[in-house]
Scaffold this motif. Structure first.
Motif, short mmCIF file in Angstrom:
data_model
loop_
_atom_site.label_atom_id
_atom_site.label_comp_id
_atom_site.label_asym_id
_atom_site.label_seq_id
_atom_site.Cartn_x
_atom_site.Cartn_y
_atom_site.Cartn_z
N PRO A 1 174.54 92.90 133.59
CA PRO A 1 175.06 92.60 134.94
C PRO A 1 176.57 92.35 134.98
CG PRO A 1 173.82 90.73 134.05
CD PRO A 1 173.75 91.81 133.01
N ASP A 2 177.22 92.26 133.82
CA ASP A 2 178.65 91.99 133.81
C ASP A 2 179.50 93.25 133.88
OD1 ASP A 2 178.41 89.20 133.62
OD2 ASP A 2 178.11 89.30 131.45
N ARG B 1 163.96 93.77 124.68
CA ARG B 1 164.09 93.32 126.08
C ARG B 1 165.36 93.88 126.74
NH1 ARG B 1 165.03 88.08 125.78
NH2 ARG B 1 165.12 87.99 123.52
N TYR B 2 165.51 95.18 126.63
CA TYR B 2 166.66 95.83 127.26
C TYR B 2 166.69 95.59 128.76
CZ TYR B 2 167.44 98.85 123.14
OH TYR B 2 167.72 99.35 121.90
N PHE B 3 167.85 95.35 129.30
CA PHE B 3 168.03 95.41 130.76
C PHE B 3 169.49 95.70 131.05
CE2 PHE B 3 170.04 91.34 132.08
CZ PHE B 3 169.98 90.62 130.90
N PRO B 4 169.79 96.20 132.24
CA PRO B 4 171.17 96.60 132.55
C PRO B 4 172.10 95.39 132.48
CG PRO B 4 169.64 97.36 134.25
CD PRO B 4 168.87 96.43 133.37
N ASN C 1 175.57 88.28 115.32
CA ASN C 1 175.58 88.84 116.67
C ASN C 1 176.04 87.73 117.62
OD1 ASN C 1 174.93 90.18 119.05
ND2 ASN C 1 172.76 90.37 118.61
N PHE D 1 168.10 88.03 118.02
CA PHE D 1 168.81 86.89 117.41
C PHE D 1 169.18 87.19 115.97
CE2 PHE D 1 166.84 84.80 120.99
CZ PHE D 1 167.81 83.86 121.35
N TYR D 2 170.44 87.09 115.67
CA TYR D 2 170.90 87.15 114.29
C TYR D 2 172.29 86.52 114.25
CZ TYR D 2 170.67 88.65 109.48
OH TYR D 2 170.60 88.66 108.11
N ARG E 1 171.84 95.50 127.80
CA ARG E 1 171.82 94.47 126.76
C ARG E 1 170.60 94.69 125.87
NH1 ARG E 1 173.17 88.68 129.61
NH2 ARG E 1 175.13 89.29 130.62
N LYS F 1 176.68 87.02 120.71
CA LYS F 1 176.03 86.67 121.97
C LYS F 1 174.52 86.69 121.83
CE LYS F 1 178.09 90.10 124.12
NZ LYS F 1 178.83 90.68 122.97
N ASN F 2 174.05 87.08 120.67
CA ASN F 2 172.63 87.34 120.45
C ASN F 2 172.09 88.41 121.41
OD1 ASN F 2 172.03 85.84 118.07
ND2 ASN F 2 172.31 83.98 119.28
N TYR F 3 173.00 89.17 121.97
CA TYR F 3 172.62 90.47 122.53
C TYR F 3 173.77 91.42 122.23
CZ TYR F 3 175.47 89.23 126.69
OH TYR F 3 176.48 88.87 127.54
N ASN G 1 168.65 92.63 123.27
CA ASN G 1 168.56 91.21 122.90
C ASN G 1 167.87 91.02 121.56
OD1 ASN G 1 169.44 89.75 125.54
ND2 ASN G 1 167.98 91.30 126.25
N ASP H 1 161.12 93.60 119.94
CA ASP H 1 161.13 93.88 121.37
C ASP H 1 162.51 93.46 121.85
OD1 ASP H 1 160.92 94.03 124.06
OD2 ASP H 1 159.17 92.72 124.25
#
Lengths: 485, 499
Positions: free
Chosen positions: B283-284, B278-281, B90, B86-87, B82, B92-94, B84, B276
């Motif tokens: 989970p879905d 805030r990438y992370f894997p 977008n 905000f716009y 993901r 889901k905002n990610y 992340n 920034d």
């Protein structure tokens, strides 16, 4: 005796419906009457569409008349936590942010309940976006513990547990991210199961922390809990984390009296109220007397569970809750000149304090420069906790602990101390981190307040947990207990 | 005064390509161009609470196919992260993207630079691909009056982001790379690359250095939606950076935009304002195994490489560069041509001339599209509605090769074939175009014509050495044969008769 219907189990109601001595309409009318008498006091429901319920009941009765009944849940009401989508019903997550949202689609579990002939009965209060352990974080209303209306019912599925204990409904759905089914079940003296991660589709469950969230059945007896579980668990191509048809077979229950029970070292020590410890020790003694082997097991990383959880869960939540921005649905601020300002103000106004706290925490732990120290480290701790639990569960069939260290506290008592509140979940969190099934079973009282014990098993060992619960329940008569209101 | 010859420009591209799929990348909604706003949405695309992404198998397979086209490694598994931010566009905002485990790793794209003239092939070069990852497109935000409007039709459209190594050294190379890439993507059916519809967008990283020196500080110009914008950005940015450095100023690492109307770039944000994410894997979406059986199946769908085909046409079939390059630019056209060659292997050049000139011209005229290897690369014609079949064209060329009709007549027959779809032989017979190659009959006519006193002067001139005078004798012969006499044969017989 229509007024006694609210005391009956789903299984018994099912038998009467099948025998033709009861109609779904009569049952639903009785429960609506109960709702009108009691819900204001308990605050379990946030919404009930009486006309819709009665229409569903009539449709169910007509199916049965036509010989097209759909199984043991045909005509039986199931109340649903307000973070699980049911088409045409509110989906507020007890948040101001989604106060106006009506779901345009059905969750997988709603599909399953409809396919089983159940009545989708009302919306249950919860902590906002399932963040909390007391249901005090609901932006809609307070829910009180039916056993003592000055106390909290637990949370976040507080409405789901309180509705059962108050005789408002025979079955309910909760969701559990760190204990949100089991902790309120324990506080309200009912049965709550958090299934193996992946057993029940999350499609239509509003995400809090996607890698931890599971929908689960709640009931006043093990038998009812099993009935509901059987209806919910099925493969679903809309959730990639849900087990496929070939992966979901449950381990057989085996013989409950031969279970190997592990007691994690130190879990009955510091922080556990004496009455809780006594009730749980009595349960352990019961199982030993039944012929079960009881042994102590080591879970050295257990202390890491709470901090690990509050990093992983808040990180995922900070991203999952990003979509609530007032652009497409939900609360939209009137105080904005630009789209970005509108998003900012909508979020500031729409979310409550605990949700904001967790979004901020989650944003921080994922930030550049901090992700390694927090998020990535938490993932390693999580893997370690899971490995330790799986290792322990290769030696024993179930792990037994209290569900919650202390009985339900007074409304407002811990509202100003979130860290103290986070410790409510100390025994329940590891099952979520490790993706394991876990069950809370009523096992006595501390004064007038219910106490439960907690069983954790290997993946897909739900049948074993339920068999163990049933053995205890049969001997102790805590099944179907309701608070006097 | 320093000259720009001392500077070397280093370019890397990130090319975002919308994949040719029926459904969106994580939802079952279909997508396409020209729908009313927010018609191509569903609860998943809109990011409604409780919805979950499900990876579209077709999008993954198209991505793998791209990897196989460029000779990349297809890893055993890929995963989504993901991103992340905000716009309003977008949902889901990610954004779901692949940060650490992309679907395609490595590979290279062969490019062809412009030659010294249109008829001469330019230099070839390989541009390495760093990786390509599969992500979701976002919606479109527009401002209307005092408010803003969002259209989510584009949200969730599968985007393959193709990231090159910094291997490009000029605007011409960047241009050539994009043309080559577009041809490969379209020919493999991976993407349509219609730039008018925003199906291909580029981020362009530019830095300059003295040759051999370490890489300079780069700038990234985002969201270029045509090949010419990329070319112009490289030219503009190179000149700007040279100007800055030669004036003793440093290049700032920044994100820039491009105003195509004004032909100039501008600063979007500098490094301090960098997001920034805030990438992370995610989970879905569990890590996706890319089975070798799938990769092997897809490998069979990889078409012949554009330039391998061009080399084959030039080296084996003996085609000139111009015809070969026109044919290979359009896979359908090339395959059509090859079917014709299969039906008449004796004269690939004759076939190529008709296909690359006459057929392409008439097809383009029929569809109203421009011809040739234009900005959008492949000749935008379709052979689907072509009235002539390859074997029919082969029949026409064979009639010419066999001397049954002249080359001039062949053009006329071709035009008729394009109109009616009839076989060449049928048209030749119906129109009575068959050449008279009956030597005996023609010899008789030749004798009659040269006996005519009206041509005596021409005969005398020819015999006196005026070669051209013989042509005056050909007209009357043609007249007597209603134009069907084989011109070569007449010439031969006349010369023989006149000694």
């Amino acid at each position: 005796m229509a007024d006694a219907l609210h005391t009956l189990s789903a299984a018994e109601l099912g038998r009467r419906l099948a025998a033709g001595s009861l109609t779904s309409r009569a049952l639903c009318e009785a429960l609506i009457a109960r709702f009108d008498a009691v819900n204001e006091k308990v605050g379990a429901f946030t919404h009930l569409d009486r006309a819709d319920v009665l229409a569903q009941a009539d449709a169910s009765d007509a199916r049965r008349q036509a010989g097209q009944g759909r199984g043991p849940l045909e005509g039986i009401p199931v109340a649903i936590k307000d973070n699980i989508a049911v088409q045409g019903q509110p989906l507020t997550c007890s948040s101001k942010m989604l106060a106006s949202l009506v779901s345009p689609y059905d969750s997988h579990v709603a599909d399953r309940l409809r396919a089983a002939g159940a009545i989708l009965y009302g919306r249950l209060n919860m902590d906002e976006f399932a963040m909390g352990s007391s249901t005090e974080n609901s932006a809609v209303r307070k829910t009180f513990n039916p056993w003592d209306l000055t106390r909290i019912p637990g949370g976040s599925s507080g409405g789901s547990a309180a509705a059962l204990a108050a005789g408002l409904v025979p079955l309910s759905l909760g969701s559990d991210t760190g204990g949100s089914i089991r902790q309120p079940a324990s506080h309200c003296g009912v049965v709550g199961l958090k299934p193996t991660y992946g057993l029940i589709s999350r499609f239509g469950l509003v995400a809090f922390a996607s890698s931890l969230d599971q929908i689960g059945p709640m009931a006043r007896s093990i038998e009812d809990c099993e009935l509901l579980l059987a209806a919910l668990a099925s493969a679903d191509a809309r959730d990639m984390t849900c087990f496929g048809p070939d992966e979901r077979a449950l381990t057989s229950a085996g013989e409950a009296k031969k279970l190997r029970i592990g007691i994690p070292k130190g879990f009955l020590g510091k922080g556990v109220a004496p009455e809780v410890a006594a009730a749980v020790e009595a349960a352990i003694a019961f199982y030993r007397a039944q012929g079960c082997t009881v042994s102590e097991v080591e879970l050295p990383s257990a202390d890491l569970a709470v901090p690990t959880y509050y990093v992983v869960a808040t990180a995922e939540a900070s991203s999952n809750l990003g979509r609530y921005d007032g652009v497409r649905y939900g609360h939209r601020s009137a105080q904005a000149a630009t789209p970005v300002e509108m998003m900012t103000h909508s979020r500031s106004e729409g979310f409550g304090a605990e949700v904001k706290r967790r979004i901020l925490l989650g944003t921080f732990v994922l930030s550049a420069g901090y992700a390694d120290a927090y998020y990535n480290r938490a993932l390693r701790a999580r893997a370690k906790i899971r490995a330790e639990y799986l290792a322990a569960l290769s030696q024993v069939d179930v792990l037994l602990t209290p569900t919650v260290p202390t009985p339900a506290f007074k409304v407002g008592e811990k509202a100003s101390d979130p860290l103290q509140l986070y410790l409510e979940d100390i025994f329940t969190i590891p099952a979520n981190l490790a993706g394991l099934p876990a069950l809370s079973v009523p096992c006595g009282q501390s004064g007038h307040l219910p106490v439960g014990f907690h069983l954790v098993g290997a993946p897909l060992s739900e049948a074993k947990l339920l068999a163990a619960g049933r053995l205890f329940e049969a001997a102790h008569g805590f099944a179907h207990q309701q608070a006097a209101l | 005064m320093s000259s720009s010859a001392e500077w070397e420009v280093v370019i890397g591209l990130e090319v975002h390509v919308q994949l040719h799929t029926r459904a969106k990348v994580f939802a079952s909604s279909s997508w396409g161009f020209g729908q009313e706003p927010n018609e191509q949405v569903d609860p998943v695309v809109l990011g409604l609470p409780g919805t979950l992404p499900v990876v579209n198998r077709e999008a993954v397979e198209k991505s793998i196919l791209f990897g196989l086209v460029v000779g990349a490694e297809i890893p055993a598994r890929c995963a989504w992260d993901r991103k992340n931010y905000f716009y309003p566009d977008n949902p889901k905002n990610y954004q779901l993207t692949q940060k650490d485990f992309p679907v395609v790793i490595g590979g290279s794209v062969e490019i062809e630079l412009p030659g010294p003239s249109r008829n001469v092939m330019g230099e070839h070069k390989r541009v390495r691909i760093h990786h390509a990852h599969l992500e979701e497109d976002v919606g479109k935000l527009s401002h209307a009056g005092s408010g803003s409007l969002v259209d989510y039709n584009r949200a969730g459209v599968p985007l393959l982001e193709i990231v090159t190594e910094p291997d490009l050294r000029s605007s011409a190379e960047a241009e050539a790379f994009l043309r080559s890439l577009v041809a490969m993507l379209t020919q493999a059916g991976v993407a349509d690359c219609d730039m008018e519809k925003g199906q291909l967008r580029c981020d362009c990283n530019v830095s300059i250095r003295h040759p051999g020196a370490p890489l300079g500080t780069r700038t990234e110009t985002k969201n270029l939606n045509s090949i010419s914008s990329v070319r112009d950005t490289v030219i503009y940015e190179t000149a700007r950076q040279i100007r800055e450095l030669e004036a003793g100023r440093a290049i700032t690492q920044e994100t820039r935009g491009w105003n195509a109307e004004l032909g100039r770039g501008y600063v979007l944000r500098d490094k301090e304002d960098a997001h920034d994410y805030r990438y992370f894997p995610d989970p879905d979406i569990p890590t996706l195994e890319l089975s070798r059986a799938t990769v092997e199946r897809l490998a069979k769908q990889v078409p012949e490489n554009l330039y391998d085909r061009q080399r084959r046409y030039m080296d084996t079939l003996g085609l000139p560069f111009t015809a070969a390059s026109v044919l290979v630019a359009n896979r359908e056209l090339a395959e059509w041509f090859e079917a014709a060659v299969a039906a008449h292997p004796a004269n690939p050049q004759g076939l190529a001339n008709l296909v690359a000139n006459d057929l392409l011209r008439d097809l383009a005229a029929a569809s109203g599209a421009p011809t040739g290897f234009e900005e959008a690369a492949p000749a935008p014609v379709s052979l689907a509605s072509c009235p002539i079949k390859p074997a029919q064209l082969a029949g026409l060329v064979k009639l010419t090769d066999d001397g049954v009709i002249s080359k001039q007549q062949a053009k006329e027959v071709f035009a008729e074939m394009f109109k009616s779809g009839q076989d060449a032989a049928a048209i030749v017979d119906a129109k009575g175009l068959r050449q008279n190659s009956d030597t005996g009959e023609l010899e008789k006519i030749v004798q009659e014509v040269i006996a005519d006193p009206a041509v005596a002067k021409s005969i005398a001139e020819y015999r006196a050495g005026n070669e051209k005078a013989i042509n005056a004798l050909k007209g009357p012969i043609m007249k007597r044969t209603q134009g069907k006499a084989n011109p070569g044969l007449i010439d031969q017989l006349l010369r023989k008769a006149l000694g």
